[in-house]
Design a protein around this motif. Structure first.
Motif, short mmCIF file in Angstrom:
data_model
loop_
_atom_site.label_atom_id
_atom_site.label_comp_id
_atom_site.label_asym_id
_atom_site.label_seq_id
_atom_site.Cartn_x
_atom_site.Cartn_y
_atom_site.Cartn_z
N ASN A 15 35.84 -20.42 2.41
CA ASN A 15 36.10 -19.48 3.50
C ASN A 15 35.12 -18.32 3.41
O ASN A 15 35.42 -17.29 2.82
N ILE A 18 36.12 -14.61 4.66
CA ILE A 18 37.09 -13.75 3.99
C ILE A 18 36.46 -12.40 3.64
O ILE A 18 35.30 -12.32 3.26
N SER A 21 38.30 -6.96 0.84
CA SER A 21 39.66 -6.49 0.51
C SER A 21 40.61 -7.66 0.27
O SER A 21 41.44 -7.61 -0.65
N ASP A 22 40.48 -8.73 1.07
CA ASP A 22 41.32 -9.90 0.86
C ASP A 22 40.98 -10.60 -0.47
O ASP A 22 41.87 -11.08 -1.17
N LEU A 23 39.69 -10.66 -0.79
CA LEU A 23 39.28 -11.22 -2.08
C LEU A 23 39.88 -10.43 -3.24
O LEU A 23 40.36 -11.01 -4.21
N VAL A 25 42.61 -8.67 -3.29
CA VAL A 25 44.05 -8.95 -3.40
C VAL A 25 44.28 -10.31 -4.04
O VAL A 25 45.09 -10.45 -4.96
N LEU A 26 43.55 -11.33 -3.57
CA LEU A 26 43.71 -12.68 -4.12
C LEU A 26 43.39 -12.76 -5.61
O LEU A 26 44.05 -13.48 -6.36
N GLU A 31 38.33 -3.56 -5.17
CA GLU A 31 37.39 -3.90 -4.11
C GLU A 31 35.94 -3.62 -4.52
O GLU A 31 35.04 -4.41 -4.22
#
Length: 163
Positions: A15, A18, A21-23, A25-26, A31
């Motif tokens: 993906n 992506i 910020s989403d990375l 969190v995952l 960040e």
């Protein structure tokens, strides 16, 4: 490379859209750490680019894709690298791979028509002095590409009948 960077690569390979910020969190990281890692990997050429998977059969744009196996005579002291570079510099060419087996290189390309792709093979690729032979395979339908299922099976919509 560290574990965090390996995990980043694993996720963005599937993906590329992506966000940082989403990375974060995952992966349970800051960040800034993610952003710095991504930037470093881009600068070092580990991350070479980002792309989008498109199912061209669902658009009104006509495209013909082909896989071309190429047998070449490698040049003394240069191996396959020089001929591969000559081939990948053509704008029609999407990718060039050194492969094992009966052929040496696998070339993928796209054109608007079968005639255009065939013309590339006949007028450009086959005329290179180190090319011995080619075999062209046109892609008729993609079922799965880069890990993405392109043509999922339709769901069975029949109602279940019980005795």
């Amino acid at each position: 490379m560290n574990t965090l960077e390996n995990n980043i690569l694993t996720i963005i390979e599937k993906n590329s859209h992506i966000g940082i910020s989403d990375l974060a969190v995952l992966l349970g990281a800051e960040e800034i750490e993610i952003a710095n890692s991504v930037k470093r990997m881009e600068e070092e050429g580990i991350i070479c680019g980002y792309s989008t998977m498109i199912d061209w059969d669902k658009t009104d744009i006509e495209k013909v894709s082909a896989l071309i196996e190429v047998r070449v005579t490698p040049q003394r002291g240069k191996g396959f690298d020089d001929i591969a570079e000559r081939i990948y510099k053509y704008p029609e060419v999407n990718s060039v791979y050194l492969i094992s087996g009966g052929y040496d290189l696998l070339v993928t390309l796209e054109g608007k028509t079968l005639k255009q792709v065939s013309g590339f093979v006949t007028n450009k690729l086959s005329t290179l002095d180190t090319v011995i032979s080619t075999a062209t395979h046109f892609i008729l339908k993609k079922y799965k590409d880069h890990g993405v299922v392109m043509a999922p099976k339709a769901k069975d919509r029949r109602e279940m009948v019980s005795p």
